[in-house]
Write a protein that holds these residues in place. Sequence first.
Motif, PDB file in Angstrom:
ATOM      1  N   LYS A 261      -3.679   3.348   6.656  1.00 25.52           N
ATOM      2  CA  LYS A 261      -3.748   4.156   5.559  1.00 25.52           C
ATOM      3  C   LYS A 261      -4.957   4.078   4.467  1.00 25.52           C
ATOM      4  O   LYS A 261      -5.670   2.980   4.733  1.00 25.52           O
ATOM      5  CB  LYS A 261      -2.485   3.785   4.483  1.00 25.52           C
ATOM      6  CG  LYS A 261      -0.969   3.807   5.157  1.00 25.52           C
ATOM      7  CD  LYS A 261      -0.098   3.449   4.063  1.00 25.52           C
ATOM      8  CE  LYS A 261       1.283   3.312   4.588  1.00 25.52           C
ATOM      9  NZ  LYS A 261       2.035   2.936   3.496  1.00 25.52           N
ATOM     10  N   GLU A 262      -5.087   4.926   3.707  1.00 28.96           N
ATOM     11  CA  GLU A 262      -6.429   4.710   2.776  1.00 28.96           C
ATOM     12  C   GLU A 262      -5.778   3.452   1.900  1.00 28.96           C
ATOM     13  O   GLU A 262      -4.459   3.364   1.519  1.00 28.96           O
ATOM     14  CB  GLU A 262      -6.412   5.826   1.704  1.00 28.96           C
ATOM     15  CG  GLU A 262      -7.127   7.006   2.601  1.00 28.96           C
ATOM     16  CD  GLU A 262      -7.387   8.320   1.671  1.00 28.96           C
ATOM     17  OE1 GLU A 262      -6.771   8.291   0.511  1.00 28.96           O
ATOM     18  OE2 GLU A 262      -7.939   9.141   2.376  1.00 28.96           O
ATOM     19  N   GLY A 263      -6.714   2.547   1.324  1.00 29.16           N
ATOM     20  CA  GLY A 263      -6.249   1.523   0.763  1.00 29.16           C
ATOM     21  C   GLY A 263      -5.982   0.291   1.400  1.00 29.16           C
ATOM     22  O   GLY A 263      -5.989  -0.884   0.851  1.00 29.16           O
TER      23      GLY A 263
ATOM     24  N   SER B 281     -11.230   6.193   2.938  1.00 30.33           N
ATOM     25  CA  SER B 281     -10.894   7.474   2.963  1.00 30.33           C
ATOM     26  C   SER B 281     -10.539   7.619   4.311  1.00 30.33           C
ATOM     27  O   SER B 281     -11.036   6.796   5.325  1.00 30.33           O
ATOM     28  CB  SER B 281     -11.899   8.505   2.464  1.00 30.33           C
ATOM     29  OG  SER B 281     -13.122   8.344   3.182  1.00 30.33           O
TER      30      SER B 281
ATOM     31  N   ASN C 252       0.097   4.156  -0.424  1.00 32.43           N
ATOM     32  CA  ASN C 252      -0.391   5.618   0.100  1.00 32.43           C
ATOM     33  C   ASN C 252       0.055   6.299   1.247  1.00 32.43           C
ATOM     34  O   ASN C 252       0.150   5.596   2.076  1.00 32.43           O
ATOM     35  CB  ASN C 252      -2.090   5.247   0.452  1.00 32.43           C
ATOM     36  CG  ASN C 252      -2.836   5.084  -0.851  1.00 32.43           C
ATOM     37  OD1 ASN C 252      -2.689   5.670  -2.117  1.00 32.43           O
ATOM     38  ND2 ASN C 252      -3.854   4.051  -0.801  1.00 32.43           N
TER      39      ASN C 252
ATOM     40  N   ASN D 114       0.860  -1.181  -0.067  1.00 34.20           N
ATOM     41  CA  ASN D 114      -0.033   0.003  -0.253  1.00 34.20           C
ATOM     42  C   ASN D 114       1.052   1.290   0.197  1.00 34.20           C
ATOM     43  O   ASN D 114       1.328   1.711   1.079  1.00 34.20           O
ATOM     44  CB  ASN D 114      -0.789   0.045   1.267  1.00 34.20           C
ATOM     45  CG  ASN D 114      -1.844   1.074   1.205  1.00 34.20           C
ATOM     46  OD1 ASN D 114      -1.965   1.960   0.267  1.00 34.20           O
ATOM     47  ND2 ASN D 114      -2.913   0.957   2.007  1.00 34.20           N
TER      48      ASN D 114
END
Length: 729
Positions: free
Chosen positions: A597-599, A623, A585, A583
């Motif tokens: 984290k996002e994702g 989000s 992000n 990830n």
Amino acid sequence: MIDIDHHLTTIEGCLENITYFNEETHYTIAKIRARGIENPVTVVGFMAAVSPGESLKISGNWETHPRYGEQLKIKTFEVTLPATVEGIKKYLGSGIIKGIGPSAASKLVDCFGPLTLEIIEKTPERLLEVVGIGKAKAASITDAWQSHHLVRSLMNFLQDMGVKASYCGKILKLYGEDSIKILSDNPYCIVKDIPGAGFYIADAIARKLGFAQDRPERIRACILHLLEQGANDGHVFLYGSKIIEKCRDTFEIGYDYVIDETNYLFESGEIFIEKISRHFETDAVYLKDFYLAEKGIAERLLTYLSVPLAPFPLHSDEITQKVQKKLAIQLSQEQLDVIKGVFSHRIAIITGGPGTGKTTLVRSVAAIFDSFGKKIELAAPTGRAARRLTEITGRKAQTIHRLLGYNAIDGFFDKDQDNPIEADAVIIDEASMVDTLLMYNLIRAIPVSSVLILVGDIFQLPSVGPGNILSDLIGSKKIPVFYLSKIFRQADESPIIINAHRVRQGEFPVFKEPDEPGGISEFYFIEQNKPDRIAPLILELCKKIIPRYCGCNPVEDIQVLAPMHKGVAGTIYLNQVLQKALNPNPLLIEAAGSRFKEGDKVMHLKNNYQKEVFNGDIGFIVSIDEKKKELLVNYYDRIVEYGFEELDELSPAYAISVHKSQGSEYPVVIIPLVTEHYMLLQRNLLYTAITRGSRIVILIGSKKALDIALKNDKPRERLSGLKNRLNGR
């Protein structure tokens, strides 16, 4: 985070702003304008009732955050109240204390000078001496001051007692403004209210306060704590000898004291003692709820067995016709025999390994009930198991909690013997996951005029909660049990199913070498005897090899299942490594010991009926809004909102425990096996992990660890009296 200094550093300065605050735990991220340091210092940790503008003295360790840089992790803190007249006037005039503005602050300081804060704290009745402050205003100021300093006082009290500050919020929520008095009078009151850690918190406070080790409250709390620990290990009761041994060896409590206080708890109704002989050592000691549940299950099942069932007029040809008409399925002779048997009993168990047609039987039984115009309910212990049941049967299935109308607010079930489930038949899938308390609530809500069918695989891991229900019911020989042993041709060609059955029998799996160098096969073993090399290998499989081999999404389709949480091959470390690699992000927040984290792939950790998200559900963070302090997770195309204070309900899920995977299925499963996991290397754990994979299963580790798991066919014994109760013993 990486510690760069193991020595405590102390800074003093003004609290400039609070970036993040968790109202439940008081975890705080803030900026301090410290003396002698040019730029504001970021501090992280547990602080309570602090406001911008206050002067703080903070001790802690320096750490380096991958995104936010150097910051001080709080070990202890204290608010340094101003001592000068000007300082007090500025402090009160800042609005920190509700009801005191600049004007009131000036009047107070003009009247009391440097003693102002001491008078508000200790003799608030003197506030009436100030012109313009009446009884109502004085009471308002007093309440605001006490409220502002209450949490801080409790946190300081807990720090002095050697208790983690993270428990402050829980304790304050439990006992409110009387927290310090309640804990000082009898700290052991929290044992029932904070499961698991309560006794150790209480004992730490009691030692600091000079309580005697043989104090009755301590001994009673210790006994209750041991029974709770036993329940966490799967036991419905403990033998008296175990309680005596633990009290003596771990908590330095003598035999006579244990006997006296156990009898007290029994007489007060908090526990139940089942006499097995004249000696306490052989007695079974239960927490009251578990005793009532186990006894209730046995009585209800025996009632079921005593009520005759009007036989269904079914012959093999009729069953075949009905199933073919409804489902277009051709049943085997074994399946036909099982269905005829099931329809001859009011309660029945269907068990078998993977590929033996349990799901086909569930669909067939449901179709036959339909053909007779009977109402049927399908349920499973967890949300993911219920969802999978819906997918493979094409019928509505729900969690047992939802079937029983669980009310999360008061913790009770709407359905019971007085308001039973309205169904002619109830089928429970993944029955091996049902624990004692849930089974009790289920069985008493099913009318004796209904049919109950339990479907499960007794070779899988038992329930997370106490008891071993499915195994005990089968072992009692009181409940009709129908075994499926024939593996169907399509399943018989699957190396995953073939090897699952080999593992169940204690035989070494048959591994197929990849068709091409650097590739993988459906069931593959990668030998690696160095535990610290496991994570890099898993990373390479997830990022490169598996996606190239079968086009899988490395986050959505691959699930790492580890026996333990700790160590370099445990879920905690593997989640950190996989999150960083899979990830990219940047947006990251920290909460409840995890980073998000996002994702991210995340797992929900407990049933939440308001959000309609259940223990073990896996979703993806879509989000993170730091301003709104909220995080959104996508579960099966449904968006669920979490406040930052609720993030203790989430955990990263790139790697999860085998226990948490029960009832789920994943396209690709990777299982690390190292000898460091020897405490949990058991045949049924390995079997459960293997049967979670549908397309590819990869084992990584040492053959010695694999051999340990295969030979260990004696899972930790669970103490339960259900089997004996069903047999009248």
